[in-house]
Scaffold this motif. Structure first.
Motif, PDB file in Angstrom:
ATOM      1  N   VAL A  47       9.276   1.948  -4.541  1.00 41.96           N
ATOM      2  CA  VAL A  47       8.798   2.812  -5.614  1.00 41.96           C
ATOM      3  C   VAL A  47       9.963   3.649  -6.116  1.00 41.96           C
ATOM      4  O   VAL A  47      10.838   4.047  -5.338  1.00 41.96           O
ATOM      5  N   SER A  48       9.978   3.874  -7.413  1.00 44.40           N
ATOM      6  CA  SER A  48      11.028   4.666  -8.036  1.00 44.40           C
ATOM      7  C   SER A  48      10.400   5.859  -8.730  1.00 44.40           C
ATOM      8  O   SER A  48       9.496   5.682  -9.565  1.00 44.40           O
ATOM      9  N   SER A  49      10.876   7.045  -8.366  1.00 48.74           N
ATOM     10  CA  SER A  49      10.287   8.247  -8.942  1.00 48.74           C
ATOM     11  C   SER A  49      10.858   8.508 -10.329  1.00 48.74           C
ATOM     12  O   SER A  49      11.862   7.924 -10.744  1.00 48.74           O
ATOM     13  N   ASN A  69       5.758  -0.945 -14.340  1.00 45.94           N
ATOM     14  CA  ASN A  69       6.032   0.473 -14.521  1.00 45.94           C
ATOM     15  C   ASN A  69       4.753   1.238 -14.840  1.00 45.94           C
ATOM     16  O   ASN A  69       3.659   0.645 -14.950  1.00 45.94           O
ATOM     17  N   VAL A  70       4.896   2.537 -14.986  1.00 46.38           N
ATOM     18  CA  VAL A  70       3.720   3.381 -15.132  1.00 46.38           C
ATOM     19  C   VAL A  70       2.931   3.006 -16.384  1.00 46.38           C
ATOM     20  O   VAL A  70       1.697   3.139 -16.412  1.00 46.38           O
ATOM     21  N   GLY A  71       3.624   2.473 -17.382  1.00 47.50           N
ATOM     22  CA  GLY A  71       2.937   2.076 -18.604  1.00 47.50           C
ATOM     23  C   GLY A  71       2.344   0.687 -18.563  1.00 47.50           C
ATOM     24  O   GLY A  71       1.708   0.249 -19.533  1.00 47.50           O
ATOM     25  N   GLY A  72       2.585  -0.007 -17.455  1.00 50.12           N
ATOM     26  CA  GLY A  72       2.034  -1.351 -17.309  1.00 50.12           C
ATOM     27  C   GLY A  72       2.996  -2.467 -17.671  1.00 50.12           C
ATOM     28  O   GLY A  72       2.635  -3.639 -17.665  1.00 50.12           O
ATOM     29  N   ARG A  73       4.218  -2.102 -18.000  1.00 45.64           N
ATOM     30  CA  ARG A  73       5.203  -3.144 -18.332  1.00 45.64           C
ATOM     31  C   ARG A  73       5.525  -3.957 -17.084  1.00 45.64           C
ATOM     32  O   ARG A  73       5.785  -3.411 -16.023  1.00 45.64           O
ATOM     33  N   LEU A  74       5.559  -5.273 -17.273  1.00 45.66           N
ATOM     34  CA  LEU A  74       5.860  -6.191 -16.177  1.00 45.66           C
ATOM     35  C   LEU A  74       7.247  -6.802 -16.383  1.00 45.66           C
ATOM     36  O   LEU A  74       7.591  -7.207 -17.501  1.00 45.66           O
ATOM     37  N   ASP A  75       8.008  -6.887 -15.323  1.00 48.28           N
ATOM     38  CA  ASP A  75       9.313  -7.549 -15.367  1.00 48.28           C
ATOM     39  C   ASP A  75       9.422  -8.490 -14.175  1.00 48.28           C
ATOM     40  O   ASP A  75       8.916  -8.184 -13.085  1.00 48.28           O
ATOM     41  N   LYS A  79       0.853  -1.184   0.000  1.00 49.94           N
ATOM     42  CA  LYS A  79       0.000   0.000   0.000  1.00 49.94           C
ATOM     43  C   LYS A  79       0.894   1.241   0.000  1.00 49.94           C
ATOM     44  O   LYS A  79       1.742   1.404   0.883  1.00 49.94           O
ATOM     45  N   VAL A  80       0.687   2.096  -0.995  1.00 49.77           N
ATOM     46  CA  VAL A  80       1.489   3.313  -1.147  1.00 49.77           C
ATOM     47  C   VAL A  80       0.647   4.511  -0.735  1.00 49.77           C
ATOM     48  O   VAL A  80      -0.545   4.574  -1.057  1.00 49.77           O
ATOM     49  N   SER A  81       1.273   5.449  -0.031  1.00 52.76           N
ATOM     50  CA  SER A  81       0.532   6.592   0.509  1.00 52.76           C
ATOM     51  C   SER A  81       0.186   7.638  -0.540  1.00 52.76           C
ATOM     52  O   SER A  81      -0.559   8.568  -0.250  1.00 52.76           O
ATOM     53  N   GLU A  82       0.753   7.489  -1.741  1.00 50.99           N
ATOM     54  CA  GLU A  82       0.489   8.431  -2.815  1.00 50.99           C
ATOM     55  C   GLU A  82      -0.032   7.702  -4.042  1.00 50.99           C
ATOM     56  O   GLU A  82       0.029   6.471  -4.119  1.00 50.99           O
ATOM     57  N   ASN A  83      -0.491   8.462  -4.999  1.00 47.81           N
ATOM     58  CA  ASN A  83      -0.923   7.898  -6.265  1.00 47.81           C
ATOM     59  C   ASN A  83       0.256   7.159  -6.900  1.00 47.81           C
ATOM     60  O   ASN A  83       1.323   7.730  -7.115  1.00 47.81           O
ATOM     61  N   ILE A  84       0.063   5.881  -7.178  1.00 48.60           N
ATOM     62  CA  ILE A  84       1.188   5.086  -7.702  1.00 48.60           C
ATOM     63  C   ILE A  84       1.616   5.546  -9.092  1.00 48.60           C
ATOM     64  O   ILE A  84       2.749   5.269  -9.512  1.00 48.60           O
ATOM     65  N   PHE A  85       0.778   6.287  -9.784  1.00 48.24           N
ATOM     66  CA  PHE A  85       1.167   6.808 -11.087  1.00 48.24           C
ATOM     67  C   PHE A  85       2.049   8.047 -10.963  1.00 48.24           C
ATOM     68  O   PHE A  85       2.510   8.584 -11.981  1.00 48.24           O
ATOM     69  N   ASN A  86       2.314   8.479  -9.708  1.00 48.17           N
ATOM     70  CA  ASN A  86       3.312   9.520  -9.480  1.00 48.17           C
ATOM     71  C   ASN A  86       4.725   8.979  -9.648  1.00 48.17           C
ATOM     72  O   ASN A  86       5.677   9.752  -9.701  1.00 48.17           O
ATOM     73  N   HIS A 127      14.358   6.541  -4.883  1.00 44.61           N
ATOM     74  CA  HIS A 127      13.800   5.241  -4.517  1.00 44.61           C
ATOM     75  C   HIS A 127      13.352   5.266  -3.060  1.00 44.61           C
ATOM     76  O   HIS A 127      14.060   5.792  -2.194  1.00 44.61           O
ATOM     77  N   TYR A 128      12.212   4.670  -2.815  1.00 47.88           N
ATOM     78  CA  TYR A 128      11.672   4.602  -1.460  1.00 47.88           C
ATOM     79  C   TYR A 128      11.242   3.167  -1.178  1.00 47.88           C
ATOM     80  O   TYR A 128      10.622   2.529  -2.026  1.00 47.88           O
ATOM     81  N   TRP A 129      11.567   2.730   0.034  1.00 46.83           N
ATOM     82  CA  TRP A 129      11.341   1.340   0.410  1.00 46.83           C
ATOM     83  C   TRP A 129      10.347   1.223   1.552  1.00 46.83           C
ATOM     84  O   TRP A 129      10.257   2.090   2.416  1.00 46.83           O
TER      85      TRP A 129
END
Length: 116
Positions: A97-99, A52-58, A23-30, A104-106
Motif C-alpha cells: 500500500v502506498s500512502s 488506485n483510490v480512484g479505481g484506476r487499474l494498472d 487483507k489490509v488492517s485499515e480502510n484501503i481508501f486511506n 509504502h508498506y509491504w
C-alpha cells in the motif's frame, strides 16, 4: 502502520488459476494505491498490478490479459485473480500500500508455484 496479510498462494499447474487476497488492517481508501508485486528466486521484485483510490487499474506487461486486480472496500481487501498461469509466474507475491504522503508498506508475501 498498516498490516497487510497476503493469502491464496499455492501450487498450480500450467494454465491454471489462483486468486490471491491482500487483507489490509485499515480502510484501503486511506491509501493512494494498493498493488501487487512479485519476486522470483534470484530476481528483482517486479510490479504486477495496482488499483488506485480512484479505481484506476494498472498492469505489468507480462500479466496483461491474464491477471485482474480488484478490491472489496467493505472487507479492506484487494484481490489478484490470476489465470493462464505459466511457470514463469512462479514467485513470491507481495502486496503493497502506498500512502498519500509517499510511504509504502509491504506484506510478507505468499508463494505461487506453477508447474509445467
Amino acid at each position: 502502520q498498516p498490516q497487510l496479510v497476503e493469502s491464496g498462494g499455492g501450487l498450480v499447474q500450467f494454465g491454471g488459476s489462483l486468486k490471491l487476497s491482500c487483507k489490509v488492517s485499515e480502510n484501503i481508501f486511506n491509501f493512494n494505491s494498493v498493488g501487487w508485486y512479485r519476486q522470483a528466486p534470484g530476481k528483482e521484485r517486479d510490479f504486477v498490478a495496482s488499483i488506485n483510490v480512484g479505481g484506476r487499474l494498472d498492469y505489468g506487461d507480462s500479466v496483461k490479459g491474464r491477471f485482474t486486480i480488484s478490491r472489496d472496500s467493505a472487507k479492506n481487501t484487494v484481490y489478484l485473480q490470476m489465470s493462464g498461469l505459466k511457470p514463469e509466474d512462479t514467485a513470491v507475491y507481495y502486496c503493497k500500500v502506498s500512502s498519500h504522503m509517499g510511504m509504502h508498506y509491504w506484506g510478507k508475501g505468499t508463494l505461487v508455484t506453477v508447474s509445467s
